[in-house]
Design an enzyme around this catalytic site. Structure first.
Site, PDB file in Angstrom:
ATOM      1  N   ARG A  15       0.833  -1.197   0.000  1.00 29.69           N
ATOM      2  CA  ARG A  15       0.000   0.000   0.000  1.00 29.69           C
ATOM      3  C   ARG A  15       0.876   1.258   0.000  1.00 29.69           C
ATOM      4  O   ARG A  15       2.067   1.208   0.299  1.00 29.69           O
ATOM      5  CB  ARG A  15      -0.901   0.013   1.244  1.00 29.69           C
ATOM      6  CG  ARG A  15      -2.012  -1.014   1.213  1.00 29.69           C
ATOM      7  CD  ARG A  15      -2.769  -1.085   2.540  1.00 29.69           C
ATOM      8  NE  ARG A  15      -1.957  -1.684   3.599  1.00 29.69           N
ATOM      9  CZ  ARG A  15      -2.379  -1.852   4.846  1.00 29.69           C
ATOM     10  NH1 ARG A  15      -3.581  -1.447   5.200  1.00 29.69           N
ATOM     11  NH2 ARG A  15      -1.592  -2.421   5.743  1.00 29.69           N
ATOM     12  N   LYS A  75       1.776   1.914   7.436  1.00 31.14           N
ATOM     13  CA  LYS A  75       2.111   1.137   8.622  1.00 31.14           C
ATOM     14  C   LYS A  75       3.104   1.887   9.506  1.00 31.14           C
ATOM     15  O   LYS A  75       3.730   2.866   9.095  1.00 31.14           O
ATOM     16  CB  LYS A  75       2.707  -0.220   8.218  1.00 31.14           C
ATOM     17  CG  LYS A  75       1.710  -1.134   7.539  1.00 31.14           C
ATOM     18  CD  LYS A  75       0.498  -1.431   8.402  1.00 31.14           C
ATOM     19  CE  LYS A  75       0.824  -2.304   9.587  1.00 31.14           C
ATOM     20  NZ  LYS A  75      -0.375  -2.603  10.427  1.00 31.14           N
ATOM     21  N   TYR A  94      -0.776   4.409  10.817  1.00 29.61           N
ATOM     22  CA  TYR A  94      -1.156   3.412  11.820  1.00 29.61           C
ATOM     23  C   TYR A  94       0.055   3.140  12.708  1.00 29.61           C
ATOM     24  O   TYR A  94       1.152   2.867  12.204  1.00 29.61           O
ATOM     25  CB  TYR A  94      -1.581   2.095  11.164  1.00 29.61           C
ATOM     26  CG  TYR A  94      -2.921   2.129  10.468  1.00 29.61           C
ATOM     27  CD1 TYR A  94      -4.093   2.338  11.187  1.00 29.61           C
ATOM     28  CD2 TYR A  94      -3.022   1.918   9.102  1.00 29.61           C
ATOM     29  CE1 TYR A  94      -5.325   2.363  10.559  1.00 29.61           C
ATOM     30  CE2 TYR A  94      -4.252   1.933   8.461  1.00 29.61           C
ATOM     31  CZ  TYR A  94      -5.400   2.156   9.195  1.00 29.61           C
ATOM     32  OH  TYR A  94      -6.616   2.176   8.560  1.00 29.61           O
ATOM     33  N   HIS A  96      -0.493   1.478  16.327  1.00 32.83           N
ATOM     34  CA  HIS A  96      -0.808   0.334  17.188  1.00 32.83           C
ATOM     35  C   HIS A  96       0.249   0.176  18.274  1.00 32.83           C
ATOM     36  O   HIS A  96       0.840  -0.893  18.471  1.00 32.83           O
ATOM     37  CB  HIS A  96      -0.940  -0.954  16.363  1.00 32.83           C
ATOM     38  CG  HIS A  96      -2.043  -0.911  15.349  1.00 32.83           C
ATOM     39  ND1 HIS A  96      -3.376  -0.925  15.690  1.00 32.83           N
ATOM     40  CD2 HIS A  96      -2.007  -0.832  13.992  1.00 32.83           C
ATOM     41  CE1 HIS A  96      -4.114  -0.869  14.598  1.00 32.83           C
ATOM     42  NE2 HIS A  96      -3.310  -0.801  13.559  1.00 32.83           N
ATOM     43  N   GLU A 118      -5.505   4.797  13.957  1.00 33.52           N
ATOM     44  CA  GLU A 118      -6.437   3.880  14.618  1.00 33.52           C
ATOM     45  C   GLU A 118      -7.144   4.477  15.825  1.00 33.52           C
ATOM     46  O   GLU A 118      -8.128   3.911  16.312  1.00 33.52           O
ATOM     47  CB  GLU A 118      -5.723   2.581  15.023  1.00 33.52           C
ATOM     48  CG  GLU A 118      -4.735   2.693  16.180  1.00 33.52           C
ATOM     49  CD  GLU A 118      -3.337   3.106  15.731  1.00 33.52           C
ATOM     50  OE1 GLU A 118      -2.432   3.065  16.576  1.00 33.52           O
ATOM     51  OE2 GLU A 118      -3.156   3.472  14.548  1.00 33.52           O
ATOM     52  N   ASP A 270      -2.449  -6.948  15.245  1.00 32.93           N
ATOM     53  CA  ASP A 270      -1.692  -5.697  15.325  1.00 32.93           C
ATOM     54  C   ASP A 270      -1.981  -4.922  16.601  1.00 32.93           C
ATOM     55  O   ASP A 270      -1.359  -3.897  16.866  1.00 32.93           O
ATOM     56  CB  ASP A 270      -1.910  -4.813  14.084  1.00 32.93           C
ATOM     57  CG  ASP A 270      -3.364  -4.568  13.765  1.00 32.93           C
ATOM     58  OD1 ASP A 270      -4.219  -4.891  14.616  1.00 32.93           O
ATOM     59  OD2 ASP A 270      -3.657  -4.058  12.671  1.00 32.93           O
TER      60      ASP A 270
END
Length: 371
Positions: A15, A75, A94, A96, A118, A270
């Site tokens: 991505r 990510k 993101y 996490h 998130e 994740d």
């Protein structure tokens, strides 16, 4: 503002955080967009498309981090990127954090401003930047689960929907949120016998109204989980506590209740995973077996369908990226509470309570930085 889009370097992550269309919108507003060479190739976007959209293409990831005031990613940064991040640089991606302490401590040490997709949360408690990838992951969980139920891949040798004269597979879904709902739709559409476990009666009533007849709901508790596991062929972990580590709903000893070849797909990996025996895997090596039970725990499942995932993600993130670029992170977060809730770490301080609690770190109210 100078905006950098590095190429994702996580294993098989194809991505990209910004499409050429997004680059065009930012450029139209007077912002400078710097895209690493080949960053969009995996999602089907060429360097020439970014150039036509007004972006500058840079040959290396180091150059992108050096020039950018805001970094747009998909990510979380991985270890090779830690040293490239500088104080006061805004990272919008993101993270996490609750699932990986080294990342949390590295971002604290960097002094950067970390705004996590998130945990961006609207007033109705929905998570607008998590929803599109949860939709993709929920549907993919069933695709992958159905595939790995095949005997040559280690499964029980069961066709998810069965055929006339045979029973369909039993699919157990832990959590009735976005992931669980989309997983249930996919499994039900293929003809499986589906049960969703959740702790919210209003949510279960809603699911009962919208789901087909082959989907049932039950209260999520240890008794019911232990009761259902011996007959489950595919189990999907779809539990989410925003910003916090997922609870272990399936413990190691529960594996003994399952038939050999049962498939576990933990979409919550994740955030630490809701299955105790879960550990992050990659698209390159996606599965492992414990006590005869096959585990699929890829932490970036949507990365396997990057064209769909990139478009779905950037449809949601671009309006926020425009706000951050136009106003700067402080003013944008002052005027948009949903963006404010995305702030996790600012200049070495943890400003998200669940992350601080997970690792026993000092919590600093985000308001201290927005005065």
């Amino acid at each position: 503002m100078k905006i950098g889009v590095p190429k994702e370097i996580k294993n098989n992550e194809n991505r990209v955080a910004l499409t050429p269309a997004g680059a065009k919108e930012l450029s139209k507003r007077g912002h400078e967009v710097f895209v690493q060479q080949h960053a969009g190739i995996g999602s089907g976007f060429s360097d020439s498309q970014y150039l036509q959209a007004g972006a500058t293409v840079l040959p290396s990831i180091e150059e992108v981090y050096t020039v950018a005031e805001m970094i747009l990613k998909v990510k979380e940064p991985i270890e090779q990127e830690y040293s490239l991040i500088r104080r006061d640089q805004l990272l919008f991606t993101y993270f996490h954090f609750a699932s990986y302490e080294p990342l949390t401590r590295a971002m604290i040490e960097s002094g950067a401003v970390c705004l996590a997709y998130e945990t961006v949360e609207k007033s109705d408690k929905s998570l607008p930047l998590l929803i599109p990838m949860s939709e993709v992951a929920g549907r993919m969980a069933i695709q992958k689960g159905a595939n790995y139920l095949e005997k040559p891949l280690g499964g029980r040798g069961i066709l998810l929907g069965g055929v006339p004269g045979t029973l369909p597979a039993k699919v157990l879904i832990l959590g009735g949120g976005i992931v669980g709902t989309h997983a249930a739709w996919m499994a039900a559409g293929l003809g499986a016998d589906v049960t969703i476990l959740d702790v919210s009666l209003p949510r279960m009533r809603h699911l009962a109204d919208i789901m087909p007849a082959n989907v049932n709901t039950m209260m999520s508790n240890e008794f019911n989980i232990r009761k259902l596991l011996p007959t489950a062929d595919l189990v999907v972990g779809a539990v989410l506590i925003p910003g916090a580590k997922a609870p272990h709903l399936i413990t190691r000893d529960m594996l003994a209740l399952m038939n050999p070849g049962t498939v576990l797909v933990d979409v919550a990996v994740d955030q630490g995973g809701c299955i105790e025996t879960c550990r992050p895997t990659t698209h390159e090596n996606p599965t492992y077996v414990i006590d005869g039970v096959l585990h699929y725990c890829v932490a970036n499942m949507p990365g396997a369908v990057p064209y769909t995932s990139t478009l779905a993600l950037t449809n949601a993130t671009l309006p926020y990226a425009l706000e951050l670029a136009d106003k700067g992170w402080k003013d944008a977060c002052r005027t948009h509470q949903d963006l404010c809730s995305g702030l996790n770490i600012i200049r070495g301080k943890v400003v998200y309570q669940a992350v601080a609690d997970t690792f026993g770190l000092t919590y600093t109210p985000v308001a201290d930085f927005l005065r």
